[in-house]
Design a protein around this motif. Structure first.
Motif, PDB file in Angstrom:
ATOM      1  N   ARG A 159       0.813  -1.120  -0.068  1.00 16.50           N
ATOM      2  CA  ARG A 159       0.137   0.010   0.041  1.00 16.50           C
ATOM      3  C   ARG A 159       0.861   1.302   0.079  1.00 16.50           C
ATOM      4  NH1 ARG A 159      -2.320   3.432   3.868  1.00 16.50           N
ATOM      5  NH2 ARG A 159      -4.520   4.063   3.329  1.00 16.50           N
ATOM      6  N   ARG A 160       0.596   2.128  -1.050  1.00 15.88           N
ATOM      7  CA  ARG A 160       1.433   3.379  -0.838  1.00 15.88           C
ATOM      8  C   ARG A 160       0.264   4.460  -1.024  1.00 15.88           C
ATOM      9  NH1 ARG A 160       3.671   6.483  -5.645  1.00 15.88           N
ATOM     10  NH2 ARG A 160       2.304   5.470  -6.707  1.00 15.88           N
ATOM     11  N   VAL A 161       0.912   5.254  -0.042  1.00 17.70           N
ATOM     12  CA  VAL A 161      -0.114   6.461   0.383  1.00 17.70           C
ATOM     13  C   VAL A 161       0.215   7.552  -0.969  1.00 17.70           C
ATOM     14  CG1 VAL A 161      -0.951   8.397   1.911  1.00 17.70           C
ATOM     15  CG2 VAL A 161      -0.407   6.074   2.517  1.00 17.70           C
ATOM     16  N   LEU A 162      -0.542   8.133  -1.621  1.00 15.39           N
ATOM     17  CA  LEU A 162      -0.399   9.151  -2.709  1.00 15.39           C
ATOM     18  C   LEU A 162      -0.658  10.442  -2.077  1.00 15.39           C
ATOM     19  CD1 LEU A 162      -2.366   7.552  -5.427  1.00 15.39           C
ATOM     20  CD2 LEU A 162       0.035   7.420  -5.199  1.00 15.39           C
ATOM     21  N   ASN A 163       0.355  11.447  -2.393  1.00 13.55           N
ATOM     22  CA  ASN A 163       0.119  12.725  -1.726  1.00 13.55           C
ATOM     23  C   ASN A 163      -0.911  13.645  -2.924  1.00 13.55           C
ATOM     24  OD1 ASN A 163       0.662  15.109  -0.462  1.00 13.55           O
ATOM     25  ND2 ASN A 163       2.814  15.575  -1.516  1.00 13.55           N
ATOM     26  N   THR A 164      -2.102  13.315  -2.551  1.00 11.27           N
ATOM     27  CA  THR A 164      -3.333  13.966  -3.193  1.00 11.27           C
ATOM     28  C   THR A 164      -4.171  14.419  -2.501  1.00 11.27           C
ATOM     29  OG1 THR A 164      -4.445  12.025  -3.277  1.00 11.27           O
ATOM     30  CG2 THR A 164      -2.963  12.340  -5.177  1.00 11.27           C
ATOM     31  N   SER A 165      -5.128  15.305  -2.773  1.00  9.38           N
ATOM     32  CA  SER A 165      -6.316  15.875  -2.040  1.00  9.38           C
ATOM     33  C   SER A 165      -7.429  15.626  -2.585  1.00  9.38           C
ATOM     34  CB  SER A 165      -5.919  17.401  -1.659  1.00  9.38           C
ATOM     35  OG  SER A 165      -6.948  17.967  -0.814  1.00  9.38           O
ATOM     36  N   PRO A 166      -8.437  14.656  -1.865  1.00  9.20           N
ATOM     37  CA  PRO A 166      -8.361  13.840  -0.631  1.00  9.20           C
ATOM     38  C   PRO A 166      -7.080  12.976  -0.674  1.00  9.20           C
ATOM     39  CG  PRO A 166     -10.118  13.161  -1.767  1.00  9.20           C
ATOM     40  CD  PRO A 166      -9.569  14.261  -2.704  1.00  9.20           C
ATOM     41  N   PRO A 167      -6.500  12.548   0.702  1.00  8.14           N
ATOM     42  CA  PRO A 167      -5.779  11.419   0.604  1.00  8.14           C
ATOM     43  C   PRO A 167      -6.252  10.074  -0.321  1.00  8.14           C
ATOM     44  CG  PRO A 167      -5.729  12.694   2.661  1.00  8.14           C
ATOM     45  CD  PRO A 167      -6.902  12.952   1.758  1.00  8.14           C
ATOM     46  N   SER A 168      -4.973   9.535  -0.796  1.00  9.46           N
ATOM     47  CA  SER A 168      -5.581   8.084  -1.625  1.00  9.46           C
ATOM     48  C   SER A 168      -4.338   7.041  -1.426  1.00  9.46           C
ATOM     49  CB  SER A 168      -5.837   8.498  -3.022  1.00  9.46           C
ATOM     50  OG  SER A 168      -6.385   7.470  -3.586  1.00  9.46           O
ATOM     51  N   ALA A 169      -4.632   5.986  -1.610  1.00 13.42           N
ATOM     52  CA  ALA A 169      -3.586   4.871  -1.759  1.00 13.42           C
ATOM     53  C   ALA A 169      -3.934   4.162  -2.877  1.00 13.42           C
ATOM     54  CB  ALA A 169      -3.661   4.148  -0.368  1.00 13.42           C
ATOM     55  N   GLU A 170      -2.562   3.974  -3.109  1.00 14.04           N
ATOM     56  CA  GLU A 170      -2.542   2.729  -4.228  1.00 14.04           C
ATOM     57  C   GLU A 170      -1.998   1.477  -4.078  1.00 14.04           C
ATOM     58  OE1 GLU A 170      -1.075   4.192  -8.552  1.00 14.04           O
ATOM     59  OE2 GLU A 170       0.709   3.690  -7.353  1.00 14.04           O
ATOM     60  N   TYR A 171      -2.571   0.339  -4.373  1.00 17.19           N
ATOM     61  CA  TYR A 171      -2.286  -1.032  -3.977  1.00 17.19           C
ATOM     62  C   TYR A 171      -1.521  -1.777  -5.178  1.00 17.19           C
ATOM     63  CZ  TYR A 171      -5.356   0.063  -0.268  1.00 17.19           C
ATOM     64  OH  TYR A 171      -5.794   0.833   0.925  1.00 17.19           O
ATOM     65  N   ALA A 172      -0.581  -2.678  -4.716  1.00 15.40           N
ATOM     66  CA  ALA A 172       0.137  -3.302  -5.923  1.00 15.40           C
ATOM     67  C   ALA A 172       0.578  -4.524  -5.451  1.00 15.40           C
ATOM     68  CB  ALA A 172       1.246  -2.520  -6.290  1.00 15.40           C
ATOM     69  N   LEU A 173       0.774  -5.555  -6.137  1.00 17.55           N
ATOM     70  CA  LEU A 173       1.249  -6.698  -5.904  1.00 17.55           C
ATOM     71  C   LEU A 173       2.879  -6.825  -5.497  1.00 17.55           C
ATOM     72  CD1 LEU A 173      -0.442  -9.495  -8.364  1.00 17.55           C
ATOM     73  CD2 LEU A 173      -1.219  -8.941  -5.907  1.00 17.55           C
ATOM     74  N   THR A 174       3.202  -7.587  -4.494  1.00 13.21           N
ATOM     75  CA  THR A 174       4.668  -7.675  -4.384  1.00 13.21           C
ATOM     76  C   THR A 174       5.067  -9.055  -4.953  1.00 13.21           C
ATOM     77  OG1 THR A 174       4.063  -9.439  -2.364  1.00 13.21           O
ATOM     78  CG2 THR A 174       4.296  -6.850  -1.704  1.00 13.21           C
ATOM     79  N   PRO A 175       6.218  -9.207  -5.138  1.00 10.07           N
ATOM     80  CA  PRO A 175       6.712 -10.254  -5.728  1.00 10.07           C
ATOM     81  C   PRO A 175       6.148 -11.698  -5.507  1.00 10.07           C
ATOM     82  CG  PRO A 175       8.715  -8.674  -5.543  1.00 10.07           C
ATOM     83  CD  PRO A 175       7.470  -8.468  -4.516  1.00 10.07           C
TER      84      PRO A 175
END
Length: 121
Positions: free
Chosen positions: A74-90
């Motif tokens: 989970r990576r928190v994006l520096n946006t307004s409103p706050p948002s997060a992006e999810y990605a698969l690990t290896p």
């Protein structure tokens, strides 16, 4: 009277590998979430759009579980409103061939069921 059970001469593994991997996928929707993240990182709202039948509560719970098991980041994006992006690990990506194989069997089962329904009609 039955034969006595002999002790195995093979040392058992610390845990069952199959049980371990199935434990990673436990919970409704977990394989679906992994599948949806296979192409690229997605935000929560995008995942909800991709899987319209899942509730926000369940999706949030699955994402937290998958993150705690090391399958999703989970990576928190520096946006307004706050948002997060999810990605698969290896490790999460290593599950994709198994999920794809299960999906292929599911497609065959659906085709066979539909063919049997056409024969009945």
């Amino acid at each position: 009277m039955g034969l006595p059970v002999r002790k195995s001469k093979v040392a058992p593994p610390p845990t069952c590998p199959l049980s371990e991997v199935l434990g990673l996928l436990r919970g409704a929707w977990a394989p679906n979430v992994i599948w949806q993240l296979s192409g690229e990182a997605r935000r929560f709202g995008e995942l909800r759009h991709d899987m319209p039948k899942i509730s926000a509560r369940v999706l949030s719970a699955r994402l937290r579980e998958l993150e705690s098991r090391g399958l999703v980041t989970r990576r928190v994006l520096n946006t307004s409103p706050p948002s997060a992006e999810y990605a698969l690990t290896p490790l999460g990506r290593e599950l994709l061939p198994a999920i794809d194989a299960l999906a292929n069997v599911g497609r065959k089962l659906i085709e066979e069921w539909e063919a049997s329904q056409r024969e009945v009609a």
